[in-house]
Design a protein around this motif. Structure first.
Motif, PDB file in Angstrom:
ATOM      1  N   ASP A 129      -2.305   3.281   7.762  1.00 48.81           N
ATOM      2  CA  ASP A 129      -2.171   4.243   6.671  1.00 48.81           C
ATOM      3  C   ASP A 129      -1.905   3.530   5.364  1.00 48.81           C
ATOM      4  O   ASP A 129      -1.481   2.363   5.345  1.00 48.81           O
ATOM      5  CB  ASP A 129      -1.044   5.238   6.975  1.00 48.81           C
ATOM      6  N   VAL A 130      -2.138   4.246   4.254  1.00 46.32           N
ATOM      7  CA  VAL A 130      -2.020   3.663   2.924  1.00 46.32           C
ATOM      8  C   VAL A 130      -1.381   4.665   1.981  1.00 46.32           C
ATOM      9  O   VAL A 130      -1.609   5.874   2.074  1.00 46.32           O
ATOM     10  CB  VAL A 130      -3.412   3.218   2.393  1.00 46.32           C
ATOM     11  N   ILE A 131      -0.553   4.150   1.078  1.00 43.74           N
ATOM     12  CA  ILE A 131      -0.009   4.945  -0.021  1.00 43.74           C
ATOM     13  C   ILE A 131      -0.114   4.099  -1.286  1.00 43.74           C
ATOM     14  O   ILE A 131       0.063   2.870  -1.230  1.00 43.74           O
ATOM     15  CB  ILE A 131       1.460   5.368   0.231  1.00 43.74           C
ATOM     16  N   THR A 132      -0.443   4.723  -2.404  1.00 48.43           N
ATOM     17  CA  THR A 132      -0.616   3.974  -3.647  1.00 48.43           C
ATOM     18  C   THR A 132       0.376   4.449  -4.702  1.00 48.43           C
ATOM     19  O   THR A 132       0.769   5.613  -4.742  1.00 48.43           O
ATOM     20  CB  THR A 132      -2.042   4.125  -4.204  1.00 48.43           C
ATOM     21  N   THR A 133       0.768   3.502  -5.551  1.00 44.47           N
ATOM     22  CA  THR A 133       1.510   3.801  -6.772  1.00 44.47           C
ATOM     23  C   THR A 133       0.589   3.456  -7.930  1.00 44.47           C
ATOM     24  O   THR A 133      -0.593   3.193  -7.741  1.00 44.47           O
ATOM     25  CB  THR A 133       2.801   2.975  -6.836  1.00 44.47           C
ATOM     26  N   ARG A 134       1.119   3.435  -9.124  1.00 39.14           N
ATOM     27  CA  ARG A 134       0.279   3.080 -10.281  1.00 39.14           C
ATOM     28  C   ARG A 134      -0.090   1.609 -10.300  1.00 39.14           C
ATOM     29  O   ARG A 134      -1.058   1.224 -10.948  1.00 39.14           O
ATOM     30  CB  ARG A 134       0.985   3.467 -11.588  1.00 39.14           C
ATOM     31  N   ASP A 135       0.677   0.779  -9.568  1.00 38.76           N
ATOM     32  CA  ASP A 135       0.377  -0.655  -9.644  1.00 38.76           C
ATOM     33  C   ASP A 135       0.212  -1.350  -8.293  1.00 38.76           C
ATOM     34  O   ASP A 135      -0.031  -2.546  -8.244  1.00 38.76           O
ATOM     35  CB  ASP A 135       1.448  -1.384 -10.456  1.00 38.76           C
ATOM     36  N   ALA A 136       0.329  -0.610  -7.184  1.00 36.71           N
ATOM     37  CA  ALA A 136       0.195  -1.278  -5.890  1.00 36.71           C
ATOM     38  C   ALA A 136      -0.198  -0.282  -4.801  1.00 36.71           C
ATOM     39  O   ALA A 136       0.079   0.917  -4.896  1.00 36.71           O
ATOM     40  CB  ALA A 136       1.500  -1.973  -5.499  1.00 36.71           C
ATOM     41  N   ALA A 137      -0.837  -0.824  -3.766  1.00 37.42           N
ATOM     42  CA  ALA A 137      -1.099  -0.073  -2.528  1.00 37.42           C
ATOM     43  C   ALA A 137      -0.273  -0.705  -1.426  1.00 37.42           C
ATOM     44  O   ALA A 137      -0.153  -1.933  -1.343  1.00 37.42           O
ATOM     45  CB  ALA A 137      -2.583  -0.123  -2.174  1.00 37.42           C
ATOM     46  N   TYR A 138       0.303   0.135  -0.560  1.00 34.06           N
ATOM     47  CA  TYR A 138       1.079  -0.325   0.591  1.00 34.06           C
ATOM     48  C   TYR A 138       0.428   0.218   1.859  1.00 34.06           C
ATOM     49  O   TYR A 138       0.058   1.396   1.910  1.00 34.06           O
ATOM     50  CB  TYR A 138       2.525   0.163   0.511  1.00 34.06           C
ATOM     51  N   LEU A 139       0.318  -0.630   2.886  1.00 32.90           N
ATOM     52  CA  LEU A 139      -0.358  -0.225   4.109  1.00 32.90           C
ATOM     53  C   LEU A 139       0.451  -0.636   5.331  1.00 32.90           C
ATOM     54  O   LEU A 139       1.077  -1.706   5.339  1.00 32.90           O
ATOM     55  CB  LEU A 139      -1.755  -0.841   4.193  1.00 32.90           C
ATOM     56  N   THR A 140       0.409   0.209   6.369  1.00 35.47           N
ATOM     57  CA  THR A 140       1.085  -0.096   7.619  1.00 35.47           C
ATOM     58  C   THR A 140       0.136  -0.754   8.608  1.00 35.47           C
ATOM     59  O   THR A 140      -1.081  -0.592   8.538  1.00 35.47           O
ATOM     60  CB  THR A 140       1.641   1.181   8.276  1.00 35.47           C
ATOM     61  N   ASN A 141       0.737  -1.486   9.550  1.00 38.61           N
ATOM     62  CA  ASN A 141       0.000  -2.042  10.683  1.00 38.61           C
ATOM     63  C   ASN A 141       0.689  -1.536  11.947  1.00 38.61           C
ATOM     64  O   ASN A 141       1.878  -1.777  12.141  1.00 38.61           O
ATOM     65  CB  ASN A 141       0.007  -3.567  10.645  1.00 38.61           C
ATOM     66  N   SER A 142      -0.051  -0.835  12.797  1.00 39.58           N
ATOM     67  CA  SER A 142       0.550  -0.222  13.980  1.00 39.58           C
ATOM     68  C   SER A 142       0.778  -1.204  15.119  1.00 39.58           C
ATOM     69  O   SER A 142       1.388  -0.847  16.123  1.00 39.58           O
ATOM     70  CB  SER A 142      -0.320   0.940  14.463  1.00 39.58           C
TER      71      SER A 142
END
Length: 307
Positions: A129-142
């Motif tokens: 999954d991914v979530i973004t802010t104005r300056d970065a994307a964060y992603l999980t690894n299951s």
């Protein structure tokens, strides 16, 4: 960009015959049909009544008008799976987690063109999954105890090198499916990460990866088993999709994000293993992944309105 040959409207979906000259219904449809065989997983909604859903079959992306039920193909690539989705603040860039490919891919929501692709980790694990802010994307690894941080430019397109944040502190990697849905707090200080196998919700420092298990109704484990997609609808209210249980739970979190209370659990006869959730105002939609149904090219898939 390839368009679907058939458009499904709210009237067609429910078999409604509109009088000649009558305007179409203005209420959001309860259920919207996606293409047969699509195998959806992720959903994202922009500032208007437009949703995006991705396919686990080949990475295709469809665009959905939530008012009419109209579905069009935005991305037709015949590549690997599209799992979690999120939109940039301007809704012009769609970020897509690539599951076993280990990638983050960004698409232009106007044209469907690929804007960038970043290799986060070696293929074979599962970037979920991914979530973004104005300056970065964060992603999980299951499969691995790590979160990925990717810088974004002003338009929301990935740029620069990948930063791996090891999940430390209270985080525990177990057999089975681990980190799944991810959110970011409004101030960007913390991530919220749900672990599907243990039902544990974590507060994760967005700079260091240090994880604190959040006590839900007094327990740090088990309260949110089968947790999949999550969404913050306010600074301290979180919706959690519990996929195999066909439930969307609402959790009120404490101000320091170390405890929470389940205040509501909603089910619906139209739920069929929902995976992710996205909202427009006070109304939310979930994706029916139908994981308990053997997929075929003729298998039907839907979005379902919640609230």
């Amino acid at each position: 960009m390839k368009r679907l040959p058939t458009v499904l409207t709210a009237a067609a979906l429910f078999g409604l015959a509109l009088p000649a000259g009558a305007a179409p219904p203005t209420a959001f449809p309860e259920v919207i049909q996606l293409p047969d065989g699509f195998q959806p997983e992720g959903i994202a909604i922009g500032g208007g009544p437009t949703a995006y859903a991705g396919s686990l079959v080949d990475g295709d992306i469809v665009e959905v008008d939530l008012r009419t039920g109209e579905v069009t193909r935005l991305v037709d690539i015949e590549a690997g799976p599209a799992v979690g989705l999120d939109l940039s603040a301007n809704a012009r860039v769609l970020s897509v987690a690539g599951g076993p490919s280990g990638t983050l891919t960004a698409y232009d929501t106007d044209t469907g063109d690929e804007l960038a692709q970043v290799q986060l980790t070696e293929p074979g694990t599962f970037v979920n999954d991914v979530i973004t802010t104005r300056d970065a994307a964060y992603l999980t690894n299951s499969n691995l105890a790590e979160v990925y941080r990717v810088p974004l430019d002003r338009s929301g397109v990935p740029t620069g090198s990948v930063e791996v944040l090891p999940l430390t502190g209270d985080y525990e990697l177990v057999d089975g499916f681990n980190a799944n849905g991810i959110e970011v707090t409004p101030n960007g200080r913390y991530l919220l990460v749900i672990q599907s196998q243990t039902g544990t919700l974590y507060r994760v420092d967005a700079d260091t990866g240090e994880a604190t298990a959040i006590a839900i109704d007094g327990a740090t484990e088990g309260a949110l088993t089968a947790g999949d997609g999550i969404e913050l609808t306010s600074a301290h209210r979180l919706k959690v999709v519990r996929n195999q249980l066909n439930v969307v739970a609402t959790v009120d979190l404490s101000s320091d994000l170390t405890s929470g209370t389940v205040v509501d659990q909603v089910t619906d006869p139209d739920f069929d293993v929902p995976t992710t959730i996205a909202s427009l105002g006070r109304t939310s939609w979930v994706v029916n992944a139908r994981f308990s149904t053997p997929p075929t090219p003729a298998t039907a898939y839907t979005l379902v309105r919640v609230g």
